[in-house]
Structure formats: structure tokens, C-alpha cells
Design a protein around this motif. Structure first.
Motif, PDB file in Angstrom:
ATOM      1  N   GLN A 174       0.869  -1.185   0.103  1.00 46.12           N
ATOM      2  CA  GLN A 174      -0.164  -0.159   0.161  1.00 46.12           C
ATOM      3  C   GLN A 174       0.775   1.195   0.032  1.00 46.12           C
ATOM      4  O   GLN A 174       0.658   2.233  -0.734  1.00 46.12           O
ATOM      5  N   ALA A 175       1.706   1.244   0.821  1.00 46.71           N
ATOM      6  CA  ALA A 175       2.901   2.353   0.926  1.00 46.71           C
ATOM      7  C   ALA A 175       3.711   2.679  -0.644  1.00 46.71           C
ATOM      8  O   ALA A 175       3.674   3.700  -0.909  1.00 46.71           O
ATOM      9  N   ALA A 176       3.978   1.558  -1.249  1.00 44.03           N
ATOM     10  CA  ALA A 176       4.754   1.513  -2.505  1.00 44.03           C
ATOM     11  C   ALA A 176       3.719   2.281  -3.500  1.00 44.03           C
ATOM     12  O   ALA A 176       4.176   2.955  -4.397  1.00 44.03           O
ATOM     13  N   LEU A 205      10.908   0.873  -0.851  1.00 40.01           N
ATOM     14  CA  LEU A 205       9.615   0.022  -0.568  1.00 40.01           C
ATOM     15  C   LEU A 205       9.459  -1.165  -1.412  1.00 40.01           C
ATOM     16  O   LEU A 205       9.168  -2.341  -1.044  1.00 40.01           O
ATOM     17  N   GLU A 206      10.059  -0.857  -2.648  1.00 41.41           N
ATOM     18  CA  GLU A 206       9.897  -2.261  -3.574  1.00 41.41           C
ATOM     19  C   GLU A 206      10.875  -3.383  -3.047  1.00 41.41           C
ATOM     20  O   GLU A 206      10.546  -4.697  -2.907  1.00 41.41           O
ATOM     21  N   SER A 220      10.416   7.444  -7.508  1.00 44.33           N
ATOM     22  CA  SER A 220      11.097   7.936  -6.208  1.00 44.33           C
ATOM     23  C   SER A 220      11.725   7.263  -5.377  1.00 44.33           C
ATOM     24  O   SER A 220      11.738   6.022  -5.641  1.00 44.33           O
ATOM     25  N   ALA A 239       1.362   4.413  -3.098  1.00 41.11           N
ATOM     26  CA  ALA A 239       1.085   5.608  -2.694  1.00 41.11           C
ATOM     27  C   ALA A 239       2.324   6.551  -2.964  1.00 41.11           C
ATOM     28  O   ALA A 239       2.246   7.785  -3.106  1.00 41.11           O
ATOM     29  N   GLU A 240       3.518   5.885  -3.345  1.00 43.19           N
ATOM     30  CA  GLU A 240       4.623   6.864  -3.660  1.00 43.19           C
ATOM     31  C   GLU A 240       4.456   7.198  -5.069  1.00 43.19           C
ATOM     32  O   GLU A 240       4.107   6.234  -5.960  1.00 43.19           O
ATOM     33  N   PRO A 241       5.232   8.299  -5.466  1.00 44.98           N
ATOM     34  CA  PRO A 241       5.092   8.792  -6.874  1.00 44.98           C
ATOM     35  C   PRO A 241       6.299   7.963  -7.644  1.00 44.98           C
ATOM     36  O   PRO A 241       7.161   7.479  -7.031  1.00 44.98           O
ATOM     37  N   ALA A 295      11.969   6.523  -2.434  1.00 44.09           N
ATOM     38  CA  ALA A 295      11.292   5.709  -1.404  1.00 44.09           C
ATOM     39  C   ALA A 295      10.608   4.693  -1.968  1.00 44.09           C
ATOM     40  O   ALA A 295      10.418   3.560  -1.286  1.00 44.09           O
ATOM     41  N   GLY A 296       9.863   4.804  -3.166  1.00 43.55           N
ATOM     42  CA  GLY A 296       9.401   3.753  -3.924  1.00 43.55           C
ATOM     43  C   GLY A 296      10.091   2.539  -4.102  1.00 43.55           C
ATOM     44  O   GLY A 296       9.967   1.520  -3.796  1.00 43.55           O
TER      45      GLY A 296
END
Length: 177
Positions: free
Chosen positions: A131-133, A146-147, A140, A135-137, A142-143
Motif C-alpha cells: 500500500q505504501a509503495a 519499498l519495492e 521516487s 502511494a509513492e510517486p 522511497a518507492g
């Protein structure tokens, strides 16, 4: 390592040498790198913390007295808490493997149930990371992180499936004996 030693003592009081041999056997080739003195340092720390007691026992003629370690009530409580813990990810999967082996050896818990509890926790974390991934542009940093978290959790879930198969097979074989 401390929790695994405590869980192995839950089965029966043991000498340091016996504990080290059981740990090495449980870890297979990974146990070969275990420092021989590590078990004794661990036992001394556990004794100082009040989780184990040490008694002298008769040994072999060439070793008339040996130290035998046993759990205290506080040590038993710590083992129960460790078995109930579902924290993840661990940097070293050997600890979880030792939890399964120690739980089975001492008949403290069903390894398959411990695997199921870990799976539920990993699935919860996987949903959160996915879910957080989402929501990331796109693109990015952070994406990308998260991956990596998602991929690690998926790999850990596959490993837990292998653990479940192995321990289910071990249960089936012990029931047939």
C-alpha cells in the motif's frame, strides 16, 4: 543465541558442551562457524541475568565435576515470550530456525503453528508495504526502497512455506513412528 540456548534448556538441564553440539546439529553447516567459547559466554550471561542456574554434576573419571545448567522460572518465562514473538524481519534467519528446532525438541510449541504466526505477521507487513509503495510517486527513492521491502517479504514468505513443508513432514513421520 541466548533465547535458543534457553529453549534448549527447557527440554532438560544440560552441560555447555551438549548444548553447543545440539546447536551445531540444528544449524547444520552454518553451525560449523560457531565459536566454541560462545556457548559458555552465553551461559555465563544467562546465569548473571538470573535466567539459568548452574550446578555441579558428576561426570566422567577424567572430568569429575561438570557444570549443568537449568532454567529458572524467569528463564521459562523468557522462553515462552520468545516463542510467542512474531517480530520480523530478522537479519539472521538462523534464529527463527533455532526457535523451531528448540520448540520441537522441548515440545514447547508446534513448529508449524509458529510458522503460521510468522506468516500472518509477514502478510500484514507485506500489505502495508505494498500500500505504501502504491502511494509513492513513480521513480521516487522511497518507492524503490519499498519495492525492496516487498521483495524481501515475499522471499521470506516463500522460505516460511518451505519451513512449513519440512516441519509438517517431520510431524507426519513422528506420528507414524
Amino acid at each position: 543465541m541466548q533465547d535458543a540456548v534457553l529453549a534448549m534448556l527447557a527440554k532438560e538441564p544440560s552441560h555447555g558442551y551438549d548444548l553447543r553440539a545440539r546447536l551445531r546439529q540444528s544449524l547444520g553447516p552454518l553451525g560449523e562457524s560457531m565459536n566454541p567459547g560462545q556457548i559458555y559466554v552465553t551461559l555465563a550471561r544467562l546465569e548473571k541475568a538470573g535466567l539459568v542456574v548452574c550446578e555441579r554434576a558428576n561426570g566422567l573419571p577424567e572430568r569429575p565435576e561438570r557444570k549443568v545448567y537449568a532454567l529458572t522460572p524467569a528463564g521459562q518465562e523468557r522462553v515462552a515470550a520468545w516463542l510467542a514473538e512474531v517480530g520480523w524481519p530478522k537479519p539472521d534467519l538462523a534464529e527463527f530456525h533455532l526457535k523451531l528446532a528448540a520448540a520441537a525438541a522441548a515440545r514447547l510449541a508446534d513448529p508449524v503453528e509458529l510458522v503460521a504466526a510468522q506468516r500472518r505477521e509477514l502478510l500484514r507487513r507485506l500489505r502495508e508495504a505494498q500500500q505504501a509503495a502504491l502511494a509513492e510517486p513513480a521513480g521516487s527513492g522511497a518507492g524503490l526502497l519499498l519495492e525492496g521491502v516487498v521483495l524481501r517479504l515475499q522471499a521470506d514468505l516463500r522460505w516460511l512455506e518451505a519451513c512449513e513443508r519440512a516441519w509438517s513432514k517431520a510431524d507426519d513421520e513422528s506420528e507414524g513412528a
